[in-house]
Structures are given as C-alpha cells and as structure tokens.
Design a protein around this motif. Structure first.
Motif, PDB file in Angstrom:
ATOM      1  N   LEU A 175     -13.439  39.005   4.564  1.00 29.75           N
ATOM      2  CA  LEU A 175     -12.006  39.158   4.308  1.00 29.75           C
ATOM      3  C   LEU A 175     -11.580  40.585   4.648  1.00 29.75           C
ATOM      4  CD1 LEU A 175     -11.617  37.243   0.898  1.00 29.75           C
ATOM      5  CD2 LEU A 175     -10.970  36.458   3.181  1.00 29.75           C
ATOM      6  N   PRO A 176     -10.390  40.767   5.211  1.00 29.77           N
ATOM      7  CA  PRO A 176      -9.950  42.101   5.668  1.00 29.77           C
ATOM      8  C   PRO A 176      -9.510  43.001   4.520  1.00 29.77           C
ATOM      9  CG  PRO A 176      -8.234  40.492   6.056  1.00 29.77           C
ATOM     10  CD  PRO A 176      -9.423  39.710   5.559  1.00 29.77           C
ATOM     11  N   ILE A 177     -10.447  43.295   3.633  1.00 32.51           N
ATOM     12  CA  ILE A 177     -10.178  44.151   2.479  1.00 32.51           C
ATOM     13  C   ILE A 177     -11.012  45.418   2.618  1.00 32.51           C
ATOM     14  CG2 ILE A 177     -10.314  44.357  -0.031  1.00 32.51           C
ATOM     15  CD1 ILE A 177     -10.097  41.311  -0.180  1.00 32.51           C
ATOM     16  N   PRO A 178     -10.407  46.605   2.545  1.00 32.58           N
ATOM     17  CA  PRO A 178     -11.197  47.838   2.617  1.00 32.58           C
ATOM     18  C   PRO A 178     -12.312  47.820   1.576  1.00 32.58           C
ATOM     19  CG  PRO A 178      -8.859  48.331   2.721  1.00 32.58           C
ATOM     20  CD  PRO A 178      -8.958  46.865   2.405  1.00 32.58           C
ATOM     21  N   ALA A 179     -13.458  48.356   1.939  1.00 37.37           N
ATOM     22  CA  ALA A 179     -14.688  48.376   1.129  1.00 37.37           C
ATOM     23  C   ALA A 179     -15.543  47.145   1.377  1.00 37.37           C
ATOM     24  CB  ALA A 179     -14.409  48.530  -0.362  1.00 37.37           C
ATOM     25  N   LEU A 180     -14.970  46.082   1.952  1.00 35.05           N
ATOM     26  CA  LEU A 180     -15.758  44.937   2.386  1.00 35.05           C
ATOM     27  C   LEU A 180     -16.021  45.056   3.882  1.00 35.05           C
ATOM     28  CD1 LEU A 180     -14.060  41.932   0.521  1.00 35.05           C
ATOM     29  CD2 LEU A 180     -16.178  43.115  -0.097  1.00 35.05           C
TER      30      LEU A 180
ATOM     31  N   ALA B  24     -25.865  56.405   8.393  1.00 32.92           N
ATOM     32  CA  ALA B  24     -25.436  57.770   8.709  1.00 32.92           C
ATOM     33  C   ALA B  24     -24.154  57.764   9.537  1.00 32.92           C
ATOM     34  CB  ALA B  24     -26.540  58.498   9.471  1.00 32.92           C
ATOM     35  N   GLY B  25     -23.216  58.650   9.157  1.00 33.42           N
ATOM     36  CA  GLY B  25     -21.986  58.815   9.920  1.00 33.42           C
ATOM     37  C   GLY B  25     -20.972  57.714   9.703  1.00 33.42           C
ATOM     38  N   MET B  26     -20.971  57.149   8.493  1.00 36.91           N
ATOM     39  CA  MET B  26     -20.048  56.056   8.200  1.00 36.91           C
ATOM     40  C   MET B  26     -19.467  56.246   6.808  1.00 36.91           C
ATOM     41  SD  MET B  26     -20.943  52.021   7.922  1.00 36.91           S
ATOM     42  CE  MET B  26     -19.808  50.880   7.129  1.00 36.91           C
ATOM     43  N   ILE B  27     -18.155  56.031   6.672  1.00 35.94           N
ATOM     44  CA  ILE B  27     -17.514  56.096   5.362  1.00 35.94           C
ATOM     45  C   ILE B  27     -17.736  54.761   4.669  1.00 35.94           C
ATOM     46  CG2 ILE B  27     -15.319  56.338   4.137  1.00 35.94           C
ATOM     47  CD1 ILE B  27     -14.318  58.052   6.430  1.00 35.94           C
ATOM     48  N   ASP B  28     -18.575  54.759   3.636  1.00 35.94           N
ATOM     49  CA  ASP B  28     -18.893  53.521   2.928  1.00 35.94           C
ATOM     50  C   ASP B  28     -18.857  53.757   1.428  1.00 35.94           C
ATOM     51  OD1 ASP B  28     -21.127  55.039   2.488  1.00 35.94           O
ATOM     52  OD2 ASP B  28     -22.469  53.816   3.700  1.00 35.94           O
ATOM     53  N   GLU B  29     -19.594  52.925   0.671  1.00 33.95           N
ATOM     54  CA  GLU B  29     -19.580  53.017  -0.782  1.00 33.95           C
ATOM     55  C   GLU B  29     -20.055  54.373  -1.302  1.00 33.95           C
ATOM     56  OE1 GLU B  29     -21.131  50.797   0.998  1.00 33.95           O
ATOM     57  OE2 GLU B  29     -20.683  48.725   0.354  1.00 33.95           O
ATOM     58  N   SER B  30     -20.889  55.031  -0.534  1.00 37.17           N
ATOM     59  CA  SER B  30     -21.438  56.317  -0.995  1.00 37.17           C
ATOM     60  C   SER B  30     -20.388  57.423  -0.981  1.00 37.17           C
ATOM     61  CB  SER B  30     -22.621  56.724  -0.105  1.00 37.17           C
ATOM     62  OG  SER B  30     -22.167  57.018   1.212  1.00 37.17           O
ATOM     63  N   MET B  31     -19.333  57.256  -0.175  1.00 36.18           N
ATOM     64  CA  MET B  31     -18.255  58.254  -0.050  1.00 36.18           C
ATOM     65  C   MET B  31     -18.833  59.656   0.227  1.00 36.18           C
ATOM     66  SD  MET B  31     -15.574  56.458  -0.235  1.00 36.18           S
ATOM     67  CE  MET B  31     -14.356  57.764  -0.274  1.00 36.18           C
ATOM     68  N   ASP B  32     -19.799  59.704   1.145  1.00 34.18           N
ATOM     69  CA  ASP B  32     -20.454  60.969   1.507  1.00 34.18           C
ATOM     70  C   ASP B  32     -19.545  61.748   2.464  1.00 34.18           C
ATOM     71  OD1 ASP B  32     -22.084  63.033   2.152  1.00 34.18           O
ATOM     72  OD2 ASP B  32     -23.805  61.807   2.748  1.00 34.18           O
ATOM     73  N   LYS B  33     -18.627  62.527   1.881  1.00 33.37           N
ATOM     74  CA  LYS B  33     -17.661  63.270   2.687  1.00 33.37           C
ATOM     75  C   LYS B  33     -18.291  64.461   3.394  1.00 33.37           C
ATOM     76  CE  LYS B  33     -13.938  62.079  -0.539  1.00 33.37           C
ATOM     77  NZ  LYS B  33     -12.885  62.627  -1.429  1.00 33.37           N
TER      78      LYS B  33
ATOM     79  N   GLU C 150     -10.892  57.171   4.117  1.00 32.50           N
ATOM     80  CA  GLU C 150     -11.376  57.482   2.771  1.00 32.50           C
ATOM     81  C   GLU C 150     -10.487  56.858   1.712  1.00 32.50           C
ATOM     82  OE1 GLU C 150     -11.757  61.655   2.236  1.00 32.50           O
ATOM     83  OE2 GLU C 150     -13.112  61.933   3.948  1.00 32.50           O
ATOM     84  N   TYR C 151      -9.173  57.013   1.872  1.00 30.47           N
ATOM     85  CA  TYR C 151      -8.237  56.443   0.903  1.00 30.47           C
ATOM     86  C   TYR C 151      -8.311  54.913   0.900  1.00 30.47           C
ATOM     87  CZ  TYR C 151      -6.109  61.042   0.260  1.00 30.47           C
ATOM     88  OH  TYR C 151      -5.900  62.366  -0.048  1.00 30.47           O
TER      89      TYR C 151
END
Length: 440
Positions: free
Chosen positions: A383-388, A76-85, A412-413
C-alpha cells in the motif's frame, strides 16, 4: 491456558517465518545489486537486542529484537525505520542504496512483497501435494442450508441450496464460500424444486460483517460430538451422541440456535431436551458466565459425503497458484470494507490474528493460516503509505516519471508521518481486541 499458549506459539512462529522471508527478499536483492546491508533483524530492537552476531568478514549484523512487531533490514544509504540521518549527511558511496539507479532501488523495495507472495503460492502448492483437497458436493445437501438474519432480509430462505453465483455453478463446499465473497451481482438457489434468483445489494457483504455466526451453514442434526471433562455438560450427564431438540422449551434446529440460547442464559441453569437411544430425555445443565457448557457438535462431514482429491507433485503447483491468486483477489476486495463504520469495528490486532489458529496443533491448518497471512502481509506492505514498502515504491515511481529525486527532508517527514499512522493503527486494532475481550 494450554490452548492459549498453543495459539500464541503458532502466531509467533508464523509471523517469524513471514518476517524472515520478507526481509530476506530485501536482503538478497540488495546484495545482488552490491548494496551494503548493515543489519538483518527479526523483531525490532530499540535500546537492546535479545541476540546478535556479526560473522567474520561480514558487513551485516544479524539479530533478534525484543519487540515482536515485525523485523527489518538496515540498508546503507536509505531513509528507513532506523531514521539514520547522520549517514545520509555523508558523501554518497557506491555501495549505498541511494547510489543505485531507480529501477534497481525499485526491485530492492518490492522484493519483500514479492517473496511473501511467492511463499504463499509455494505453501498452498505443498498443502495440495501433502493433503490434497476435500469438499462436500452441494447437491448432496438434501436439507439445504440455513442463513443468517441479514441474508433473510435480502431474500434467502432456510432450505435454499446454491445453484450458481454470478452465473458460475456452485458445486463444492467450502469453495462456494469464496465464490460468494467474490460475487457482486446475483445468486441462484434451488427452493422447493424451483430455481430462484436473488440479487445481491451493493452493501450486502458489508452488512454481513456484523453477523457473528457467518452467512450460511448446512442444515444438519444438532448432535453432541465431544463432552469436555470437568465442565457443566459432563457434570449434568450429557453424552456423545445425544441429539438436542430444545433448551428451556425453545426449539434447537441448528447450531446457531444452541449457541444463542446458551449465550442468553449465561450463568443460569437450563433444561436440555434431547434424544438418546430413541428416548426423549431432559437434564438440567448450568451454563457458565461465557455462555458455554463444554460440548462440541458434529460437523457436516459426519452426515454428508466428503470427496477427496489428491495431487501429484507437479499437479500441485497450478492448484496452489490458483488458490493463492483467488485468496489475494478476495482479500483485496474485502479491504475496501475497512473504510466503512462497520468495517472499522472489525479491525483486529494480534488477538484477532491469533484466534484464527486452532487451539490444538494441526500442521495443515498452521500452514494454511501462514499462507493467508503471507498474502495479507504482502498486500498491506505494498500500500502506498510512507514507512511501508509501498510508500518507498511510490516515491521511486515519482522519481522515474519526473526524473527528479524527492527532497531528503521531505522523505524524512514522510517516513515519520507513516510510522505515526502505522503506530496509531496498531493501537486502534489492538484496542478493538481489548474492547471485544472486556465486553464478552
């Protein structure tokens, strides 16, 4: 078909264990810091789930998705794979990820990687306890080693025997393989009773990646150990114990010679010359279109002494930890090669990963491969890659240093970009597998 199913089941079981442990790391630290975890899933579940349940009075839904590309916990309260905006537009609640301090959020994010690495160390320790370790003393290989063409080009010769690698004695096989992977200066070999030092070029290990049969192996007789039923070798009359000396008049001095000649004669009939009961005989054998005839060869352990070391329960942990750290070091060192043209060609997907498992069930081999994949998963995730996980850690470190929270729109982007990159890499890796399969 049976061997394919065995490999596939081992792959799915291994990855399932690793995903569950990884996501449990995130889950347990989130709960320690009183952050609500809304979902805990093995595999992804776009549109529908194969199975799900939510225990009474629990905040978390547990389930199994239908897309076997990993797993996730929805925090909850985190921008992750679910992209729950929508959730991110609501006022911050005390039980949300974004409400916690940066150090706590950092611990939640690195917990998955930490758990995967600790799992690998534990597995290696238990392998040491259960099966111990076996090795071949290199000094017992009186005939020496044979080397691939790339090794010949830099100065190695068939018959050489390792003495030291970067000044460290090379005494045990397969430990010497890891020593060489980590080496970057020079190798000393014993050649005709004299020690010879061979410098290692900077691009040597990169060039080795194109070698299909590896860097080196023991010089031993090429003797049949198994004959597969209903295959060309059995139909022709080849038997266990036959010592192959030539095919179509071409000498067979090592296994690589055998496989190369057969591959070059796919779909043809060749003459196998071999010794049986001290008598030289020749038989015609039809090679299938894959360059195979249905025989397995005796390994080095049939001709060379194998030493075995057994460890007590507490002794096994230092051994397992050392092995895990060495494996991580080697893996990190090899990763830089994927950014080269030759290295990029070697990237593989699920087919490549599945191929490292044996086609017959072997618990020791299964757990060794699972430990290795656990280390690989931990490293790739940090690794410093967004989404990881590493991408989230990077942004958290930025927040700790600058005391400024990254803009949510930017996050988000970044998440979308990272997911696109990972999806592209996934397509590329599995595309490589498909290409290699089609050109066989």
């Amino acid at each position: 078909m049976e061997s394919f199913l065995i490999k596939a089941f081992q792959l799915i079981l291994s990855l399932s264990i690793l995903v569950i442990v990884h996501e449990f790391g995130h889950f347990i630290f989130a709960r320690i810091y009183k952050v609500r975890v809304e979902k805990f899933y093995l595999f992804f579940n776009p549109w529908f789930s194969l199975f799900k349940f939510k225990p009474k009075n629990s905040e978390t839904e547990y389930g199994i998705g239908w897309l076997p590309l990993g797993g996730y916990v929805k925090i909850a309260g985190m921008i992750d794979e679910s992209m729950d905006k929508e959730q991110m537009k609501q006022p911050v609640q005390e039980w949300e990820f974004r409400a916690k301090s940066a150090p706590k959020r950092l611990m939640i994010m690195i917990a998955g990687v930490l758990f995967n690495f600790l799992l690998a160390l534990f597995i290696y320790s238990m392998i040491s306890f259960k099966w111990g370790s076996s090795y071949i003393p290199l000094q017992e290989a009186k005939n020496g080693l044979y080397f691939c063409e790339t090794a010949h080009q830099v100065g190695f010769q068939d018959g050489d025997l390792f003495v030291s690698i970067d000044g460290v004695p090379a005494e045990k096989y397969p430990e010497v393989t890891r020593q060489f992977i980590d080496a970057d200066k020079e190798v000393t070999v014993l050649r005709d009773g004299q020690e010879v030092t061979i410098p290692i070029p900077e691009d040597f290990k990169l060039r080795l990646m194109s070698e299909e049969n590896g860097f080196f192996d023991f010089i031993i007789p090429v003797v049949i150990d198994t004959v597969v039923a209903n295959r060309p070798a059995q139909a022709a009359g080849l038997m266990v114990g036959d010592s192959i000396v030539s095919i179509n008049g071409l000498p067979v001095q090592k296994f690589v010679d055998l496989s190369e000649i057969l591959r070059n004669n796919s779909g043809k009939t060749v003459d196998f010359s071999f010794f049986r009961n001290d008598s030289l005989q020749t038989l015609p054998v039809t090679v299938d279109t894959a360059g195979l005839v249905g025989i397995g060869m005796r390994g080095a352990d049939h001709y060379l002494p194998v030493k075995h070391v057994q460890y007590g329960f507490f002794e096994s942990f230092p051994k397992g930890i050392k092995r895990g750290i060495n494996m991580l070091s080697s893996y990190v060192g090899d990763t830089k090669m994927i950014f080269s043209k030759e290295g990029a060609k070697q990237i593989g997907g699920f087919g490549t990963i599945g191929s490292i498992f044996p086609d017959k069930w072997d618990w020791q081999r299964f757990w060794e491969m699972t430990a290795f994949l656990s280390i690989a998963l931990a490293f790739m995730n940090i690794l410093p890659i967004p989404a990881l996980d590493g991408g989230h850690v990077l942004f958290l470190l930025y927040e700790v240093i600058t005391r400024r929270t990254p803009n949510e729109k930017f996050m988000e982007y970044a998440q979308i970009t990272g997911m696109a990159l990972l999806f592209g890499l996934l397509l590329y890796a599995n595309g490589n597998d498909l290409f290699r399969f089609l050109i066989k």
